[in-house]
Scaffold this motif. Structure first.
Motif, PDB file in Angstrom:
ATOM      1  N   MET A  70       2.475   8.615  -2.825  1.00  0.00           N
ATOM      2  CA  MET A  70       3.483   8.810  -1.791  1.00  0.00           C
ATOM      3  C   MET A  70       3.844  10.278  -1.650  1.00  0.00           C
ATOM      4  SD  MET A  70       5.804   5.442  -2.630  1.00  0.00           S
ATOM      5  CE  MET A  70       7.234   6.012  -1.731  1.00  0.00           C
ATOM      6  N   HIS A  71       3.972  10.966  -2.770  1.00  0.00           N
ATOM      7  CA  HIS A  71       4.280  12.396  -2.703  1.00  0.00           C
ATOM      8  C   HIS A  71       3.115  13.184  -2.107  1.00  0.00           C
ATOM      9  CE1 HIS A  71       8.247  12.701  -4.476  1.00  0.00           C
ATOM     10  NE2 HIS A  71       7.895  11.830  -5.417  1.00  0.00           N
ATOM     11  N   GLN A  72       1.910  12.733  -2.352  1.00  0.00           N
ATOM     12  CA  GLN A  72       0.759  13.386  -1.717  1.00  0.00           C
ATOM     13  C   GLN A  72       0.851  13.288  -0.194  1.00  0.00           C
ATOM     14  OE1 GLN A  72      -2.380  11.292  -4.298  1.00  0.00           O
ATOM     15  NE2 GLN A  72      -3.421  13.162  -3.666  1.00  0.00           N
ATOM     16  N   VAL A  73       1.198  12.102   0.283  1.00  0.00           N
ATOM     17  CA  VAL A  73       1.332  11.906   1.727  1.00  0.00           C
ATOM     18  C   VAL A  73       2.425  12.811   2.280  1.00  0.00           C
ATOM     19  CG1 VAL A  73       1.975  10.257   3.533  1.00  0.00           C
ATOM     20  CG2 VAL A  73       0.471   9.534   1.658  1.00  0.00           C
ATOM     21  N   TRP A  74       3.573  12.822   1.633  1.00  0.00           N
ATOM     22  CA  TRP A  74       4.702  13.621   2.118  1.00  0.00           C
ATOM     23  C   TRP A  74       4.427  15.119   2.031  1.00  0.00           C
ATOM     24  CZ3 TRP A  74       8.470  10.187  -1.102  1.00  0.00           C
ATOM     25  CH2 TRP A  74       8.698   8.976  -0.406  1.00  0.00           C
ATOM     26  N   ASN A  75       3.565  15.512   1.103  1.00  0.00           N
ATOM     27  CA  ASN A  75       3.220  16.932   0.971  1.00  0.00           C
ATOM     28  C   ASN A  75       2.106  17.356   1.927  1.00  0.00           C
ATOM     29  OD1 ASN A  75       5.098  17.294  -1.080  1.00  0.00           O
ATOM     30  ND2 ASN A  75       3.621  16.877  -2.715  1.00  0.00           N
TER      31      ASN A  75
ATOM     32  N   ASN B 213       0.855  -1.175   0.000  1.00  0.00           N
ATOM     33  CA  ASN B 213       0.000   0.000   0.000  1.00  0.00           C
ATOM     34  C   ASN B 213       0.900   1.237   0.000  1.00  0.00           C
ATOM     35  OD1 ASN B 213      -1.247   2.258   1.825  1.00  0.00           O
ATOM     36  ND2 ASN B 213      -2.980   1.155   0.948  1.00  0.00           N
ATOM     37  N   ALA B 214       0.699   2.143  -0.953  1.00  0.00           N
ATOM     38  CA  ALA B 214       1.590   3.287  -1.111  1.00  0.00           C
ATOM     39  C   ALA B 214       1.566   4.216   0.098  1.00  0.00           C
ATOM     40  CB  ALA B 214       1.229   4.059  -2.380  1.00  0.00           C
ATOM     41  N   THR B 215       0.404   4.395   0.705  1.00  0.00           N
ATOM     42  CA  THR B 215       0.313   5.246   1.889  1.00  0.00           C
ATOM     43  C   THR B 215       1.137   4.672   3.024  1.00  0.00           C
ATOM     44  OG1 THR B 215      -1.877   6.054   1.282  1.00  0.00           O
ATOM     45  CG2 THR B 215      -1.266   6.215   3.603  1.00  0.00           C
TER      46      THR B 215
ATOM     47  N   GLY C 186       1.444  -0.141 -14.214  1.00  0.00           N
ATOM     48  CA  GLY C 186       0.581   1.028 -14.096  1.00  0.00           C
ATOM     49  C   GLY C 186       0.283   1.389 -12.658  1.00  0.00           C
ATOM     50  N   ARG C 187       0.226   0.377 -11.812  1.00  0.00           N
ATOM     51  CA  ARG C 187      -0.065   0.620 -10.399  1.00  0.00           C
ATOM     52  C   ARG C 187       1.053   1.427  -9.746  1.00  0.00           C
ATOM     53  NH1 ARG C 187      -1.264  -4.332  -9.536  1.00  0.00           N
ATOM     54  NH2 ARG C 187       0.179  -5.097  -7.973  1.00  0.00           N
ATOM     55  N   MET C 188       2.303   1.138 -10.119  1.00  0.00           N
ATOM     56  CA  MET C 188       3.406   1.834  -9.462  1.00  0.00           C
ATOM     57  C   MET C 188       3.431   3.310  -9.841  1.00  0.00           C
ATOM     58  SD  MET C 188       7.276   0.588  -8.721  1.00  0.00           S
ATOM     59  CE  MET C 188       8.210   1.079 -10.146  1.00  0.00           C
TER      60      MET C 188
END
Length: 295
Positions: A128-133, A74-76, A119-121
């Protein structure tokens, strides 16, 4: 060229004292970073837990996952793990390698879909960048912490080998982790050339960071141990491929290892990770002595 060492995460029977000794030896040696790979099946140790332990037990070296098989996760959760690792290490997570992985049974073991992983990656990296931002992943849920120490997110390097996957990663990656099992200049150079071309086609402003890696051993009876390690590592591909690859590696002496490092540097590696074939501390102590002579 910066030189890092991968921990022996695939060797059965390692305990707390073994890992503490490795952490200490690498941190006190002439090494830039410490890394760990990810594999589910076999007597392997969990990359995330091992690197978390390394973050607390070391003071100096960078910590670099090499690599997260990102579509298995899970990316989050991965973004949260990396931010936590940054805090535990005191800001020593500057690069993270992510890749697609080719072991379908590993995907099945953790309940992840093997099909559609490319495509999933792409979407996972953006998440991941959304979380870090500090952006919301779930509307109304608020940001997901912890808040990392870094002024900007770590560089995301793509662990990719084929032209199609490198082309795809050029849209979002900060660099390439190129692999040559025997540390051959031509293999590393070929991967970096493909990355340079893909980055140019993607109109990227900066050149891709060049990270390389190869297998080695400086243990006694090293060539036999290197053969066994590579054969075991690639046994999942079948005995013919495993035998062919195991017979192709020979960085098992000081001179052979120095040549491998020269090859990596000549190919343009800015950094290289050496992956030991054994869990013997001689791998680190002898390597440290050898690097002192290399200058």
């Amino acid at each position: 060229m910066k030189i890092g060492v991968c921990l022996p995460y695939m060797k059965a029977g390692l305990n707390r004292e073994d890992y503490l000794a490795w952490f200490k030896a690498v941190d006190e040696g002439p090494f830039h970073a410490i890394s760990c790979g990810e594999r589910v099946h076999g007597p392997t140790y969990d990359m995330r837990v091992v690197l978390s332990a390394a973050a607390m037990a070391t003071q100096r070296v960078e910590l670099t996952p090499t690599l997260y098989v990102l579509p298995m996760h899970n990316a989050t959760r991965v973004a949260k793990e990396i931010a936590t690792l940054d805090i535990l290490s005191g800001g020593r997570v500057n690069k993270v390698v992510v890749g697609y992985g080719g072991r379908e049974l590993d995907y099945a073991a953790v309940g992840a879909r093997f099909v559609g992983r490319y495509g999933r990656m792409d979407k996972q990296v953006a998440q991941m960048h959304q979380v870090w931002n500090g952006e919301e992943i779930v509307v109304g849920g608020g940001p997901i912490g912890p808040t990392p120490t870094w002024p900007k997110a770590p560089a995301l390097l793509a662990g990719a080998m084929g032209p199609k996957s490198i082309e795809r990663c050029a849209q979002w990656a900060d660099g390439l982790y190129a692999w040559s099992g025997n540390g051959e200049r031509e293999e590393l150079q070929r991967s970096f050339d493909m990355a340079d071309a893909a980055w140019a086609r993607a109109d990227r402003d900066t050149a891709p960071y060049r990270l390389g890696g190869f297998w080695y051993t400086l243990a006694d009876d090293g060539q036999s141990k290197l053969y066994d390690y590579v054969y075991e590592y690639l046994a999942i591909a079948g005995p013919e491929i495993a035998k062919m690859m195991a017979e192709s590696v020979h960085r098992s002496s000081a001179d052979a290892l120095l040549q491998g490092l020269d090859n990596a540097e000549a190919a343009g590696c800015e950094e290289v990770f050496l992956v030991p074939a054994t869990a013997e501390l001689a791998e680190i102590h002898r390597l440290a002595e050898l690097l002192e002579t290399r200058g």
